[in-house]
Motif scaffolding. Structure first.
Motif, mmCIF file in Angstrom:
data_model
loop_
_atom_site.group_PDB
_atom_site.id
_atom_site.type_symbol
_atom_site.label_atom_id
_atom_site.label_comp_id
_atom_site.label_asym_id
_atom_site.label_seq_id
_atom_site.Cartn_x
_atom_site.Cartn_y
_atom_site.Cartn_z
ATOM 1 N N SER A 5 0.796 -1.325 0.092
ATOM 2 C CA SER A 5 -0.032 -0.035 -0.094
ATOM 3 C C SER A 5 0.744 1.302 -0.067
ATOM 4 N N TRP A 6 0.280 2.254 -0.448
ATOM 5 C CA TRP A 6 1.024 3.571 -0.460
ATOM 6 C C TRP A 6 1.584 4.163 0.835
ATOM 7 N N SER A 7 0.657 3.534 1.757
ATOM 8 C CA SER A 7 1.123 4.155 3.454
ATOM 9 C C SER A 7 2.099 3.310 3.587
ATOM 10 N N SER A 8 2.145 2.058 3.453
ATOM 11 C CA SER A 8 3.551 1.369 3.481
ATOM 12 C C SER A 8 4.764 1.651 2.953
ATOM 13 N N LEU A 9 4.500 2.103 1.728
ATOM 14 C CA LEU A 9 5.747 2.772 0.837
ATOM 15 C C LEU A 9 6.242 3.986 1.415
ATOM 16 N N ILE A 10 5.334 4.753 1.841
ATOM 17 C CA ILE A 10 5.704 6.056 2.586
ATOM 18 C C ILE A 10 6.479 5.840 3.755
ATOM 19 N N ASP A 11 6.124 4.861 4.799
ATOM 20 C CA ASP A 11 6.827 4.475 5.753
ATOM 21 C C ASP A 11 7.966 3.846 5.444
#
Length: 227
Positions: A5-11
């Motif tokens: 997910s994009w949120s995981s990639l941002i993290d």
């Protein structure tokens, strides 16, 4: 492999949307939020750490650093273990021979006091951690903590009597005859009953009552006979 997910990639990007403006040089309280065991460019073992400011006006800002292990250099090796001790990794922990990845996990959540400076890197000013020290607790006591006990008595306080049986009460000295009565009200419920004052004895030289005269006629009975 499914895309994260994009949120995981941002993290995973680690600070891609963080404010990268350097912090002013000063001491800050930090908590390590991420840690990763890696090899440096010259093949030395190191731990890359992400540190978040946990107090003050810059709370939440990030600073990145690395802890490099140099077994061939005793001086650098001493600095490495002193840094670990300041962060909270003790000698006893290393005695368990943890793996590189176990040490990386152990670093997460540790808090310390760090001295932050500014260093130019590829034409850009960046923060660097110049030193590590243990995070000291606040000087005042926490709410609810008991007050410290001191051996110094308060000013103008009467000293406490030594332990032991209480001394017998001393009888009050007799009041002088001319002493005025106390003005304080007396509790009638506890006061003893008033004692009547005895009659004064007759004075020795007082003249007794005169007996009846001899020539006085005795009283007459109803039948007229004297007694």
């Amino acid at each position: 492999m499914p895309l994260k997910s994009w949120s995981s990639l941002i993290d995973d990007a680690d600070g891609a949307f963080e404010d990268l403006t350097p912090l002013p040089p000063a001491d800050y309280d930090f908590e390590i939020t991420k840690s990763e065991a890696k090899l440096s460019g010259n093949a030395k073992q190191m731990w890359k750490i992400t540190c978040r400011v946990i107090s003050g006006p810059y709370q939440g800002r990030l600073v990145w650093s690395q802890l490099v292990l140099s077994p061939e250099n005793p001086t650098a090796l001493g600095i490495f273990f002193r840094q670990m001790a300041a962060i909270g990794i003790s000698k006893e922990y290393f005695a368990k021979d943890p793996s590189d990845h176990q040490l990386a996990e152990e670093l997460i959540g540790k808090k310390f006091r760090g001295q932050v400076g500014i260093k130019a890197y590829q034409g850009t000013d960046r923060n660097e951690l110049k030193s590590y020290s243990p995070l000291k607790s606040a000087p005042n006591a926490a709410p609810g903590a008991p007050s410290p006990i001191t051996n110094t008595p308060p000013q103008n306080a009467q000293p406490s009597p030594p332990p032991g049986p209480a001394p017998a009460p001393q009888s009050a000295p007799p009041a002088a005859a001319s002493q005025a009565p106390q003005s304080a009200p007396v509790d009638n419920t506890q006061a003893p009953a008033p004692v009547s004052q005895p009659a004064a004895p007759p004075v020795a030289d007082e003249t007794p009552a005169a007996p009846p005269a001899a020539n006085d006629a005795p009283p007459t009975l109803p039948d007229g006979d004297p007694f």
